[in-house]
Write a protein that holds these residues in place. Sequence first.
Motif, PDB file in Angstrom:
ATOM      1  N   SER A 153       0.831  -1.214   0.000  1.00  0.00           N
ATOM      2  CA  SER A 153       0.000   0.000   0.000  1.00  0.00           C
ATOM      3  C   SER A 153       0.855   1.248   0.000  1.00  0.00           C
ATOM      4  CB  SER A 153      -0.916   0.000   1.242  1.00  0.00           C
ATOM      5  OG  SER A 153      -1.731  -1.148   1.289  1.00  0.00           O
ATOM      6  N   LEU A 154       1.882   1.258   0.841  1.00  0.00           N
ATOM      7  CA  LEU A 154       2.741   2.436   0.935  1.00  0.00           C
ATOM      8  C   LEU A 154       3.522   2.651  -0.354  1.00  0.00           C
ATOM      9  CD1 LEU A 154       3.935   4.729   2.614  1.00  0.00           C
ATOM     10  CD2 LEU A 154       5.601   3.111   3.540  1.00  0.00           C
ATOM     11  N   GLY A 155       4.011   1.589  -0.976  1.00  0.00           N
ATOM     12  CA  GLY A 155       4.749   1.722  -2.226  1.00  0.00           C
ATOM     13  C   GLY A 155       3.902   2.305  -3.336  1.00  0.00           C
ATOM     14  N   ILE A 156       2.667   1.837  -3.463  1.00  0.00           N
ATOM     15  CA  ILE A 156       1.769   2.377  -4.489  1.00  0.00           C
ATOM     16  C   ILE A 156       1.440   3.834  -4.193  1.00  0.00           C
ATOM     17  CG2 ILE A 156      -0.486   2.114  -5.591  1.00  0.00           C
ATOM     18  CD1 ILE A 156      -0.364  -0.864  -4.793  1.00  0.00           C
ATOM     19  N   ALA A 157       1.225   4.145  -2.915  1.00  0.00           N
ATOM     20  CA  ALA A 157       0.918   5.530  -2.533  1.00  0.00           C
ATOM     21  C   ALA A 157       2.069   6.462  -2.879  1.00  0.00           C
ATOM     22  CB  ALA A 157       0.617   5.589  -1.034  1.00  0.00           C
ATOM     23  N   LYS A 158       3.291   6.014  -2.647  1.00  0.00           N
ATOM     24  CA  LYS A 158       4.450   6.851  -2.976  1.00  0.00           C
ATOM     25  C   LYS A 158       4.557   7.077  -4.483  1.00  0.00           C
ATOM     26  CE  LYS A 158       7.371   5.778   1.023  1.00  0.00           C
ATOM     27  NZ  LYS A 158       8.631   5.127   1.473  1.00  0.00           N
ATOM     28  N   ALA A 159       4.229   6.065  -5.257  1.00  0.00           N
ATOM     29  CA  ALA A 159       4.268   6.224  -6.708  1.00  0.00           C
ATOM     30  C   ALA A 159       3.242   7.260  -7.163  1.00  0.00           C
ATOM     31  CB  ALA A 159       4.009   4.880  -7.386  1.00  0.00           C
ATOM     32  N   LEU A 160       2.041   7.197  -6.608  1.00  0.00           N
ATOM     33  CA  LEU A 160       1.011   8.171  -6.981  1.00  0.00           C
ATOM     34  C   LEU A 160       1.379   9.573  -6.518  1.00  0.00           C
ATOM     35  CD1 LEU A 160      -2.307   6.214  -6.285  1.00  0.00           C
ATOM     36  CD2 LEU A 160      -1.335   6.837  -8.494  1.00  0.00           C
ATOM     37  N   GLU A 161       1.944   9.679  -5.317  1.00  0.00           N
ATOM     38  CA  GLU A 161       2.359  10.997  -4.841  1.00  0.00           C
ATOM     39  C   GLU A 161       3.414  11.596  -5.771  1.00  0.00           C
ATOM     40  OE1 GLU A 161       4.419  13.123  -0.949  1.00  0.00           O
ATOM     41  OE2 GLU A 161       4.935  11.099  -1.541  1.00  0.00           O
ATOM     42  N   TYR A 162       4.326  10.763  -6.229  1.00  0.00           N
ATOM     43  CA  TYR A 162       5.350  11.226  -7.165  1.00  0.00           C
ATOM     44  C   TYR A 162       4.710  11.749  -8.452  1.00  0.00           C
ATOM     45  CZ  TYR A 162       8.924  10.738 -10.810  1.00  0.00           C
ATOM     46  OH  TYR A 162       9.756  10.954 -11.890  1.00  0.00           O
TER      47      TYR A 162
END
Length: 734
Positions: free
Chosen positions: A517-526
Amino acid sequence: MDALKCSRLVRFLFLAFLTLLVLEICAFTDPSEVMVLQELYVSLNYPSQLKKWTPVGGDPCGDLWTGVSCFGSSITHIDLHGQQLTGFIGGELHNLQNLKQLDVSSNNIQGGIPYSLPLNVTHINLARNNFTQNIPHSLTNLSILRYLNLSHNSLHGPIGDVFVGLHSLKEMDLSHNDFNGDLPSSFQRLENLSKLFLEHNSFTGSVVYLSSLPLTDLNIQKNHFSGVIPEQFQSIRNLWIDGNNFHIGGSYRPWNFPSENWQNISDSPKTKSSAIENFPSHKVVPLKKKLGLGGVAAIIGGGTFLMSCAALLVAIHIKKSRAQKNRSFEGSQSSFNTLPLSVVRDLSSAASEDSPQLVTLTPPPIPTPNRVTQTNHCSSEKKIRRSFSRKQKMADDLMWFTLPKLQLATNNFSNESLLGEGSLGSVFKAEFPDGQVMAVKNISTVELSLHEEEEFLNVICRASHFRHPNIVKLHGYCTEHGQHLLVYEYISDTTLDAALHTEAYKPLPWGTRLRISLGIAKALEYLHSSFCPPAIHSNLKASNVFLDLELKPHLSDCGLAVLRPLTSNIVKLKASEMAITNAGYIAPEHGQAGSDGTKCDIYAFGVLLLELLTGRRPFDHSTAREEQSLVKWAWSRLHDKESLQEMVDPGIKRSVHAKALSQYADIISVCIQLNKEYRPPMSEIVESLGRLTTGRHGGTSTGVDTERSDPFERSFRSTRTGFMGSPTLSMFST
């Protein structure tokens, strides 16, 4: 004695002049840095006030571009203060490896602060612009940054822990923005900070993190800080703290604080409009009169003659070396089968020229491998030049692949190499002679017009700049013979959808789901915060997330959804069939006029979190009518303790702590709000998931720490074929 001093002074001036002359002659700017400034010039809307700047060619150091200073062939200073600039700042500044000072203050620049900033920068001034969003988390990488000025912008939201690595920071100005929430704990890591300006924001909570800093100037006026005023503040020379909600009465009065009607502890702050240091100018001491006019003339004449000779020799030598450097730079950008896109940096549109003849892709007229002929790069390059907009620039490492090379790597696009069928076309596994394995996506398009061809290349151009550890990297593309092929890094055949919903895998552990979840969230934030306008995924779903051998998530097909109108009718028909299955990810406002793509992504991410929590598909026709839509079924259960426990995927129910479950449900709830205005930005979601994943909400209550063993030894091993199970959906299945 006076004559000796005068002689030394003349020698010093001669050496200084010669040094400047040599540096000027050597000012052939590094080609990679030239392209950064060209890209910046385009993103700033071609400002005419930036003299000598150009989107194609040019030499910033040698031609003395406005606001650009260099040392040798490296750009060290960019000072564009008060130039009435508009547009955005591009995302390639990190390639200015020797840049020390960046000042674009007092302009009208919009968008977010670039995610990738120069790593060796010491001074950044972005004050008095229209920057929005928040401070990127990549700021923590600027370990030698000394001055940071982001004041008088429209930055908003709570600040994350972005100051962890800024041990050299001495002065920071974040005033006159709309930051809110508590101060992050990383403030206390700024052990060298002497001046801090936070006035005119909406910060809340305590200021205890500032009490241990060696501050000489602190302005926190007109915020919503509360609690007690730290006793350490009495040692701050210049302190402004009015307009807050501090408790300063009774037994909480820690030191001899001013009277109840206090305003400022000292005069009004005089913050700099620029955080850039003013370097002292060198003063030339006049020659003593005792030397005499004849002596001065002799020294100056001799010095001039020597300087002229030296300059002539240096100029000849540098001219030769510059020519050699030009030839080597141009020669390094051509190869037999793979052509870096830097060779077509000067691509220009030519609307008056005829549109290239394109061939439909059903099926493509591809020769068999044993009859492959060599492709003429020149003719291919001309086609690109006719159709590619000069406003876009490909990433430096994006490669041009020839069609024969991709044919050989995919066994002529055979069924044995087929990875799957997506809503944009087929995806093939490509194995190259050097051992590299990649994934080739065939965008099955109709015959494209010149404008549509340019639109396609613009999409590829933007996707080529996506550089994030949780995003599948685009390595190259091919547009020969009417084909539209994208070459991506190959992660695995395992999608998150397959891991959650097929019997080939045992349930993913709870801690692993949190980290995914955190990895996907970081990708979207980027995507949302590093590009202007923000890059939108528009097709976030579990089948577009790939898991590597360490179960790290990689988001695929970023930014490609806009190509759907260009696809063939057969592909559109397949896409409509897939859309029924993926309907559960679509936000309520999708397709409406004025809808915000970032908010739609956040909604889809909330659905994905719900899918990870429950193990259910977002839309399932096989269940009862009231349970087919996962969001509708789960909405009323998210804040009911007993119902929430029952929602959890049975395979992980025992490992989920009640407190962590409640916090995870809160994150889901705000993401899937029907009113898009209530959905928070991805930066806030990343921060919340980060705290939850690392157990900062209560020790090891998340259950992550107990599961940090080798993932192969946990419960995610395939029950049939080892870790690598058979995928049920295609790779890059947009």
